[in-house]
Enzyme design. Structure first.
Site, mmCIF file in Angstrom:
data_model
loop_
_atom_site.group_PDB
_atom_site.id
_atom_site.type_symbol
_atom_site.label_atom_id
_atom_site.label_comp_id
_atom_site.label_asym_id
_atom_site.label_seq_id
_atom_site.Cartn_x
_atom_site.Cartn_y
_atom_site.Cartn_z
ATOM 1 N N ARG A 55 0.812 -1.304 0.047
ATOM 2 C CA ARG A 55 0.099 -0.030 -0.035
ATOM 3 C C ARG A 55 0.783 1.164 0.130
ATOM 4 O O ARG A 55 0.378 2.279 -0.687
ATOM 5 C CB ARG A 55 -0.821 0.167 1.290
ATOM 6 C CG ARG A 55 -2.319 -0.750 1.285
ATOM 7 C CD ARG A 55 -2.706 -1.339 2.530
ATOM 8 N NE ARG A 55 -1.630 -2.119 2.883
ATOM 9 C CZ ARG A 55 -1.648 -3.320 2.438
ATOM 10 N NH1 ARG A 55 -2.906 -3.955 1.928
ATOM 11 N NH2 ARG A 55 -0.828 -4.378 2.801
ATOM 12 N N THR A 56 1.791 1.319 0.791
ATOM 13 C CA THR A 56 2.511 2.522 1.064
ATOM 14 C C THR A 56 3.379 3.019 -0.189
ATOM 15 O O THR A 56 3.047 4.168 -0.862
ATOM 16 C CB THR A 56 3.422 2.555 2.161
ATOM 17 O OG1 THR A 56 2.655 2.193 3.275
ATOM 18 C CG2 THR A 56 3.962 3.841 2.545
ATOM 19 N N LYS A 85 26.527 -3.099 -1.362
ATOM 20 C CA LYS A 85 28.047 -3.056 -1.387
ATOM 21 C C LYS A 85 28.363 -2.407 -0.365
ATOM 22 O O LYS A 85 29.893 -2.207 -0.157
ATOM 23 C CB LYS A 85 28.404 -2.182 -2.830
ATOM 24 C CG LYS A 85 27.700 -3.035 -3.805
ATOM 25 C CD LYS A 85 28.119 -2.076 -5.303
ATOM 26 C CE LYS A 85 27.403 -2.537 -6.395
ATOM 27 N NZ LYS A 85 27.676 -1.686 -7.777
ATOM 28 N N ARG A 106 11.465 4.178 3.164
ATOM 29 C CA ARG A 106 11.128 3.142 4.279
ATOM 30 C C ARG A 106 12.379 2.527 4.543
ATOM 31 O O ARG A 106 13.028 1.894 3.744
ATOM 32 C CB ARG A 106 9.916 2.128 3.725
ATOM 33 C CG ARG A 106 9.858 1.058 4.650
ATOM 34 C CD ARG A 106 8.579 0.164 4.436
ATOM 35 N NE ARG A 106 7.330 1.029 4.906
ATOM 36 C CZ ARG A 106 6.027 0.254 5.045
ATOM 37 N NH1 ARG A 106 5.830 -0.842 4.556
ATOM 38 N NH2 ARG A 106 5.173 1.172 5.144
ATOM 39 N N HIS A 134 5.336 6.194 11.604
ATOM 40 C CA HIS A 134 4.462 6.101 10.202
ATOM 41 C C HIS A 134 3.856 7.079 9.932
ATOM 42 O O HIS A 134 2.641 6.811 9.897
ATOM 43 C CB HIS A 134 4.108 4.698 10.127
ATOM 44 C CG HIS A 134 3.716 4.194 8.586
ATOM 45 N ND1 HIS A 134 3.829 5.065 7.619
ATOM 46 C CD2 HIS A 134 3.418 2.940 8.138
ATOM 47 C CE1 HIS A 134 3.473 4.374 6.363
ATOM 48 N NE2 HIS A 134 3.403 2.929 6.830
HETATM 49 C C1 NCD Z 1 1.941 -1.053 8.367
HETATM 50 C C2 NCD Z 1 3.402 -0.908 8.516
HETATM 51 O O1 NCD Z 1 3.992 -1.103 7.409
HETATM 52 O O2 NCD Z 1 3.807 -0.278 9.486
HETATM 53 N N1 NCD Z 1 1.567 -1.039 6.943
HETATM 54 C C3 NCD Z 1 1.290 -0.073 6.377
HETATM 55 O O3 NCD Z 1 2.276 0.649 5.964
HETATM 56 N N2 NCD Z 1 0.112 0.001 5.914
HETATM 57 C C4 NCD Z 1 1.390 -2.088 9.356
HETATM 58 C C5 NCD Z 1 1.981 -3.409 9.147
HETATM 59 O O4 NCD Z 1 3.015 -3.774 8.546
HETATM 60 O O5 NCD Z 1 1.482 -4.165 9.896
#
Ligand code: NCD
Length: 308
Positions: A55-56, A85, A106, A134
Site C-alpha cells: 500500500r504505502t 556493497k 522506508r 509511520h
Molecule cells: C503497516 C506498516 O508497514 O507499518 N503497514 C502499512 O504501511 N499499511 C502496518 C504493518 O505492517 O502491520
C-alpha cells in the site's frame, strides 16, 4: 532557498496543518483535477524502500503519477541498491537527491528518515522507520476517522494488538493529541504494550488513556477499533512472538458485541486478526481506509513540492 518541507514524524503536525491537509486530500478525490496541474510536469519522486510494502509504496507512486509527475525507485533497496556493497544511507540519499525532487523512504532503522533529511537537498517523506513511526499512515488513518465518523474530537479510539512494535499506533497516538476530548484505550498482550515514551508524550499533552488486556471493554466503549498485526519480524525470539499472537481476533462473534455505530480500521496487511467474514459488514472500514491513502499522499506530495 526556502527550507525543505520534510515529513519525518507525527509530532510535527498541528491541528491547523492537519485540517489543511485533509481539505487538500478531499479536493484531490475529484478525478477531474488529476493530471491537470502544470506544477508537477517534469517532477520526479523516488521511492526508496528497504522493507516490504504494498500500500504505502504503490499509493505514493500512484499519487505522484495521478498528479502528473514521474516516479523512479527501488522496492528492495537492501538488495537492489548499493547498500549491499556497503554504501551508507547518507551517501545513497545524497546521490538520489540529485536525481529527483522528492524522496519517499522506508527503512529498517528507527530515525533513518531524520538521518536522511540531514543530508538531502530535497524533501524526505518517512514511509516507516523500523519500529519507530509511520506518519503518513497516521494521516490517512485520521482522514479516514474524520470521513467515517464525521469528526475526530470527542472520540474513544481503541488500539488493539502489537502496540510495542506497531509504528502506525505510535504515530496515530501522537497525532490524535491535537484533538480535544480524545480517549485512548490500549488493548494488547502483556509483552507488546504501548511504549512508555508514547505514554509520556500523551501525559504531557493531557490526553486521557488506559491500558488493558480486556477486549470487551473496547467493544463496549470504542467509536473506532484500530486493529493491528502482530509484527512478527520485529520480535527478539519466536517464543516472544508466540506469547502475543492470536489474542485479539475480530470475527462474527465480536461484530455482535460491537457498537452499531463503531468502525473497524486496520493499517493492513492483516495476518488473521480480522476474519474475512467481517469484510461485508458496513462497519469494516479498512479497505476504504487504504483507498484514502491515495488522496492523502497526493496532498502530501503536493505540499512537499510546493514548499520547495
Ligand atoms: C503497516 C506498516 O508497514 O507499518 N503497514 C502499512 O504501511 N499499511 C502496518 C504493518 O505492517 O502491520
Amino acid at each position: 532557498m526556502t527550507a525543505l518541507y520534510h515529513i519525518l514524524g507525527a509530532k510535527q503536525f498541528n491541528r491547523t496543518e492537519l485540517e489543511e491537509l485533509f481539505e487538500s486530500a478531499s479536493r484531490l478525490e475529484n478525478r477531474e483535477l488529476w493530471n491537470t496541474d502544470p506544477r508537477f510536469q517534469g517532477k520526479i519522486m523516488t521511492t526508496l524502500f528497504f522493507e516490504a510494502s504494498t500500500r504505502t509504496r504503490l499509493s505514493f507512486e500512484s499519487a505522484m503519477s495521478r498528479l502528473g509527475g514521474k516516479v523512479i525507485g527501488t522496492e528492495n533497496a537492501a538488495q537492489f541498491s548499493s547498500t549491499i556493497k556497503g554504501e551508507t544511507l547518507e551517501d545513497t540519499i545524497r546521490i538520489v537527491s540529485g536525481y529527483s525532487d522528492l524522496i519517499v523512504l522506508r527503512h529498517t532503522d528507527i530515525g533513518a528518515a531524520e538521518r536522511a533529511a540531514k543530508v538531502a537537498d530535497v524533501p524526505i517523506i518517512n514511509a516507516g522507520d523500523g519500529a519507530g513511526e509511520h506518519p503518513t499512515q497516521a494521516l490517512l488513518d485520521l482522514y479516514s476517522i474524520r470521513k467515517e465518523c464525521g469528526r475526530i474530537e470527542g472520540l474513544t479510539i481503541a488500539m488493539i494488538g502489537d502496540l510495542a512494535y506497531g509504528r502506525t499506533v505510535h504515530s496515530l497516538s501522537y497525532m490524535l493529541a491535537n484533538y480535544p476530548d480524545i480517549r485512548l484505550l490500549f488493548v494488547s498482550p502483556e509483552n507488546v504494550r504501548i511504549p512508555s515514551y508514547v505514554k509520556h508524550f500523551l501525559d504531557e499533552k493531557g490526553v486521557s488513556y488506559r491500558e488493558t488486556e480486556d477486549f470487551d471493554e473496547a467493544l463496549q466503549t470504542a467509536d473506532v477499533l484500530y486493529q493491528t498485526r502482530i509484527q512478527k519480524e520485529r520480535f527478539p525470539s519466536v517464543e516472544e512472538y508466540r506469547k502475543a499472537e492470536g489474542r485479539y481476533i475480530i470475527n462474527r462473534d465480536i461484530l455482535g458485541k460491537m457498537r452499531q455505530d463503531a468502525i473497524i480500521l486496520h493499517p493492513l496487511p492483516r495476518a488473521g486478526e480480522i476474519a474475512v467474514e467481517v469484510d461485508d459488514d458496513p462497519r469494516a472500514a479498512y479497505f476504504r481506509q487504504a483507498q484514502n491513502g491515495l488522496y492523502i499522499r497526493m496532498a502530501l506530495v503536493e505540499k512537499c513540492l510546493a514548499a520547495k
